[in-house]
Design a protein around this motif. Structure first.
Motif, PDB file in Angstrom:
ATOM      1  N   SER B 151       0.839  -1.198   0.000  1.00 54.44           N
ATOM      2  CA  SER B 151       0.000   0.000   0.000  1.00 54.44           C
ATOM      3  C   SER B 151       0.869   1.241   0.000  1.00 54.44           C
ATOM      4  O   SER B 151       0.566   2.232  -0.663  1.00 54.44           O
ATOM      5  CB  SER B 151      -0.942  -0.015   1.194  1.00 54.44           C
ATOM      6  OG  SER B 151      -0.192   0.002   2.374  1.00 54.44           O
ATOM      7  N   THR B 162      -0.317  10.930   1.903  1.00 54.67           N
ATOM      8  CA  THR B 162      -1.652  10.508   2.331  1.00 54.67           C
ATOM      9  C   THR B 162      -1.579   9.782   3.676  1.00 54.67           C
ATOM     10  O   THR B 162      -0.741   8.902   3.860  1.00 54.67           O
ATOM     11  CB  THR B 162      -2.266   9.567   1.292  1.00 54.67           C
ATOM     12  OG1 THR B 162      -2.200  10.218   0.034  1.00 54.67           O
ATOM     13  CG2 THR B 162      -3.701   9.225   1.628  1.00 54.67           C
ATOM     14  N   ASP B 212      -8.403  -4.841   6.614  1.00 55.26           N
ATOM     15  CA  ASP B 212      -8.209  -3.384   6.544  1.00 55.26           C
ATOM     16  C   ASP B 212      -7.181  -3.026   5.480  1.00 55.26           C
ATOM     17  O   ASP B 212      -7.382  -2.112   4.671  1.00 55.26           O
ATOM     18  CB  ASP B 212      -7.737  -2.859   7.901  1.00 55.26           C
ATOM     19  CG  ASP B 212      -8.870  -2.897   8.918  1.00 55.26           C
ATOM     20  OD1 ASP B 212     -10.036  -3.087   8.486  1.00 55.26           O
ATOM     21  OD2 ASP B 212      -8.592  -2.748  10.124  1.00 55.26           O
ATOM     22  N   ASP B 215      -8.512  -3.530   2.083  1.00 56.14           N
ATOM     23  CA  ASP B 215      -9.428  -2.425   1.763  1.00 56.14           C
ATOM     24  C   ASP B 215      -8.655  -1.183   1.335  1.00 56.14           C
ATOM     25  O   ASP B 215      -9.029  -0.476   0.399  1.00 56.14           O
ATOM     26  CB  ASP B 215     -10.285  -2.100   2.986  1.00 56.14           C
ATOM     27  CG  ASP B 215     -11.373  -3.136   3.175  1.00 56.14           C
ATOM     28  OD1 ASP B 215     -11.578  -3.953   2.239  1.00 56.14           O
ATOM     29  OD2 ASP B 215     -12.022  -3.144   4.244  1.00 56.14           O
ATOM     30  N   LEU B 216      -7.585  -0.960   2.075  1.00 53.62           N
ATOM     31  CA  LEU B 216      -6.772   0.225   1.785  1.00 53.62           C
ATOM     32  C   LEU B 216      -6.176   0.143   0.379  1.00 53.62           C
ATOM     33  O   LEU B 216      -6.261   1.099  -0.402  1.00 53.62           O
ATOM     34  CB  LEU B 216      -5.640   0.309   2.822  1.00 53.62           C
ATOM     35  CG  LEU B 216      -4.723   1.518   2.723  1.00 53.62           C
ATOM     36  CD1 LEU B 216      -5.511   2.808   2.895  1.00 53.62           C
ATOM     37  CD2 LEU B 216      -3.626   1.411   3.768  1.00 53.62           C
ATOM     38  N   GLN B 218      -7.264  -1.630  -2.061  1.00 50.93           N
ATOM     39  CA  GLN B 218      -8.361  -1.521  -3.020  1.00 50.93           C
ATOM     40  C   GLN B 218      -8.736  -0.058  -3.235  1.00 50.93           C
ATOM     41  O   GLN B 218      -8.958   0.391  -4.365  1.00 50.93           O
ATOM     42  CB  GLN B 218      -9.569  -2.323  -2.491  1.00 50.93           C
ATOM     43  CG  GLN B 218     -10.759  -2.352  -3.429  1.00 50.93           C
ATOM     44  CD  GLN B 218     -10.428  -3.099  -4.719  1.00 50.93           C
ATOM     45  OE1 GLN B 218      -9.833  -4.175  -4.675  1.00 50.93           O
ATOM     46  NE2 GLN B 218     -10.756  -2.511  -5.859  1.00 50.93           N
ATOM     47  N   TYR B 219      -8.744   0.665  -2.123  1.00 57.28           N
ATOM     48  CA  TYR B 219      -9.104   2.084  -2.188  1.00 57.28           C
ATOM     49  C   TYR B 219      -8.107   2.843  -3.061  1.00 57.28           C
ATOM     50  O   TYR B 219      -8.473   3.618  -3.925  1.00 57.28           O
ATOM     51  CB  TYR B 219      -9.118   2.654  -0.762  1.00 57.28           C
ATOM     52  CG  TYR B 219      -9.332   4.136  -0.685  1.00 57.28           C
ATOM     53  CD1 TYR B 219     -10.591   4.694  -0.956  1.00 57.28           C
ATOM     54  CD2 TYR B 219      -8.274   4.983  -0.351  1.00 57.28           C
ATOM     55  CE1 TYR B 219     -10.768   6.066  -0.888  1.00 57.28           C
ATOM     56  CE2 TYR B 219      -8.455   6.343  -0.280  1.00 57.28           C
ATOM     57  CZ  TYR B 219      -9.693   6.887  -0.553  1.00 57.28           C
ATOM     58  OH  TYR B 219      -9.875   8.229  -0.496  1.00 57.28           O
ATOM     59  N   ARG B 220      -6.833   2.504  -2.838  1.00 51.09           N
ATOM     60  CA  ARG B 220      -5.801   3.206  -3.603  1.00 51.09           C
ATOM     61  C   ARG B 220      -5.893   2.809  -5.079  1.00 51.09           C
ATOM     62  O   ARG B 220      -5.719   3.662  -5.957  1.00 51.09           O
ATOM     63  CB  ARG B 220      -4.409   2.857  -3.058  1.00 51.09           C
ATOM     64  CG  ARG B 220      -4.173   3.240  -1.612  1.00 51.09           C
ATOM     65  CD  ARG B 220      -4.553   4.657  -1.285  1.00 51.09           C
ATOM     66  NE  ARG B 220      -3.911   5.638  -2.127  1.00 51.09           N
ATOM     67  CZ  ARG B 220      -4.283   6.910  -2.229  1.00 51.09           C
ATOM     68  NH1 ARG B 220      -5.323   7.338  -1.529  1.00 51.09           N
ATOM     69  NH2 ARG B 220      -3.650   7.736  -3.016  1.00 51.09           N
ATOM     70  N   ASP B 222      -8.503   1.990  -6.687  1.00 51.77           N
ATOM     71  CA  ASP B 222      -9.641   2.722  -7.263  1.00 51.77           C
ATOM     72  C   ASP B 222      -9.260   4.161  -7.577  1.00 51.77           C
ATOM     73  O   ASP B 222      -9.622   4.700  -8.629  1.00 51.77           O
ATOM     74  CB  ASP B 222     -10.814   2.713  -6.268  1.00 51.77           C
ATOM     75  CG  ASP B 222     -11.436   1.335  -6.183  1.00 51.77           C
ATOM     76  OD1 ASP B 222     -11.142   0.489  -7.068  1.00 51.77           O
ATOM     77  OD2 ASP B 222     -12.206   1.086  -5.226  1.00 51.77           O
ATOM     78  N   GLU B 223      -8.507   4.731  -6.636  1.00 50.08           N
ATOM     79  CA  GLU B 223      -8.092   6.124  -6.863  1.00 50.08           C
ATOM     80  C   GLU B 223      -7.214   6.241  -8.108  1.00 50.08           C
ATOM     81  O   GLU B 223      -7.389   7.139  -8.928  1.00 50.08           O
ATOM     82  CB  GLU B 223      -7.329   6.638  -5.635  1.00 50.08           C
ATOM     83  CG  GLU B 223      -8.257   7.128  -4.540  1.00 50.08           C
ATOM     84  CD  GLU B 223      -7.487   7.856  -3.452  1.00 50.08           C
ATOM     85  OE1 GLU B 223      -8.146   8.511  -2.641  1.00 50.08           O
ATOM     86  OE2 GLU B 223      -6.238   7.761  -3.414  1.00 50.08           O
ATOM     87  N   ASP B 226      -9.277   5.897 -11.100  1.00 49.29           N
ATOM     88  CA  ASP B 226     -10.001   7.150 -11.373  1.00 49.29           C
ATOM     89  C   ASP B 226      -9.077   8.171 -12.019  1.00 49.29           C
ATOM     90  O   ASP B 226      -9.451   8.862 -12.977  1.00 49.29           O
ATOM     91  CB  ASP B 226     -10.554   7.708 -10.059  1.00 49.29           C
ATOM     92  CG  ASP B 226     -11.771   6.925  -9.611  1.00 49.29           C
ATOM     93  OD1 ASP B 226     -12.312   6.148 -10.449  1.00 49.29           O
ATOM     94  OD2 ASP B 226     -12.179   7.053  -8.446  1.00 49.29           O
TER      95      ASP B 226
END
Lengths: 176, 233
Positions: B151, B162, B212, B215-216, B218-220, B222-223, B226
């Motif tokens: 991550s 971040t 967790d 998830d983190l 995955q979040y990154r 996605d970012e 995007d």
């Protein structure tokens, strides 16, 4: 769903059997064992066995004969099992056999003159004669079927019937 | 000889069937068809003195049985008479004890716990190369650190500052449950159960941390996706 329907059908058929043949089966048993309580127990056992075998039974319109065959087998088993007990004296009998709430054979005979008369008539018959006549009367079974049930040749079953009737006539027609 | 015996038998059978017929209509019908007259309840022709004789006995017997049946006490209502009651009581299966279910559940839970414990200890051995004692946290910590490193790499590539991507922070989330140790075969059952339950709680906590971290990541991802889509990277 289908299994439930099938089971429901079985239950209805069984209830119908009890209504239609309960009295005949009980009458047969009572004539054979001469004790109301024992006859009732055996009657219950007959229907229990019929219920247990419900999936194997194929209805050929001879339900009563089928039930009486079970009843006859139970009576045979019982008489075989209870045979040694008949040799016990009165005191020993009381130890092993608690007093029944139902009337004993002598009380049952007093209860009704007809029952007494019937019992005394049946007493004169040999067990095989009694069986043949009762199966014929209650089950309306053919003689071949009776012979099969009792596992004797047809001629033997017929002879038992004839001799039984002769004995009965001597006893009943003169009394009645 | 055989034929004559069969004939006799057949004749006797016929005669007795006639004698013991349920009602007189059988005899009457048969005799009428043969043109034999009927007298009262019994036939008076053929060898029929005997038939009459036996028929009389049969009728008397039937009369007596009917009278005896009528004077009997009613049949006890122990037999089912309604469809919904048609299962005789004697045939019902004996009910299982109400304790069977809970006992089975506890046994299964214990088995699962023991299996988990042994799996964890084997996992720890593989990762640490140590024998016997499992530092329950270490293996998962290492994994967690690896995830955090991933991550962090992603974050570094994207936004170095971040806050969610701090490896230290992820490391800080590690539970302080390093006191659990594996049990040996000769430990008392209580100790073994305690040990296993500690290991289970460790596993649960570590699992949460891993979730967790995933998830983190995955979040990154996605970012980043995007950003790629918006051509802002």
């Amino acid at each position: 769903m289908m299994a439930a329907d099938h089971e429901h059908g079985n239950q209805r058929r069984f209830a119908q059997w009890v209504r239609d043949h309960g009295k005949a089966v009980r009458g047969f048993l009572l004539a054979m064992v001469r004790r109301v309580d024992v006859a009732d127990d055996l009657c219950q056992e007959v229907f229990c066995r019929a219920w247990q075998a419900r999936d194997r039974y194929t209805d050929r319109g001879k339900t009563r004969a089928y039930l009486l065959q079970i009843a006859n087998r139970l009576v045979c088993d019982r008489s075989r099992r209870d045979e040694p007990r008949t040799n016990l004296d009165e005191e020993t009998w009381k130890i092993y056999e608690p007093p029944s709430e139902m009337p004993d054979p002598s009380q049952a005979a007093i209860m009704s003159e007809q029952i007494g008369l019937l019992h005394s008539a049946l007493d004169r018959l040999a067990p095989m004669q009694r069986r043949v006549l009762l199966l014929r009367y209650y089950g309306q079974m053919g003689f071949k079927e009776i012979a099969d049930t009792l596992e004797v040749p047809l001629g033997t079953a017929l002879s038992h019937c004839r001799r039984g009737l002769e004995t009965l006539r001597q006893r009943l027609v003169e009394t009645m | 000889m055989n034929d004559s015996t069969n004939q006799d038998l057949s004749r006797l059978k016929q005669m007795l069937e006639e004698v013991t017929a349920a009602d007189n209509s059988v005899a009457r019908t048969r005799n009428a068809a043969e043109g034999v007259p009927c007298i009262g309840d019994v036939t008076a022709e053929r060898d029929d003195a005997e038939i009459a004789f036996l028929r009389e006995a049969w009728l008397a017997f039937g009369q007596l049985v009917r009278a005896a049946d009528a004077s009997l006490p009613a049949m006890p209502n122990v037999l089912p008479t309604e469809p919904n009651l048609a299962t005789p009581i004697a045939l019902q299966k004996p009910r299982r004890s109400r304790w069977h279910g809970p006992i089975a559940a506890v046994a299964v839970a214990l088995l699962i716990a023991v299996a988990f414990g042994s799996w964890i200890s084997r996992d720890g051995k593989h990762k640490n190369g140590s024998a016997g004692v499992l530092p329950a946290n270490d293996g998962s910590g290492a994994a967690s650190t690896n995830n955090s490193a991933i991550s962090a790499a992603v974050v570094k590539h994207d936004q170095p500052n971040t806050e969610v991507a701090q490896p230290e922070k992820a490391t800080n989330k590690q539970p302080k449950t390093g006191t659990a140790k594996t049990s040996t075969w000769d430990d008392p059952p209580e100790t073994q159960i305690t040990s296993v339950s500690q290991q289970i709680s460790n596993v649960e906590q570590n699992w949460q941390h891993r979730v967790d971290d995933v998830d983190l990541v995955q979040y990154r991802i996605d970012e980043v996706a995007d950003s790629l889509q918006n051509d802002t990277i």
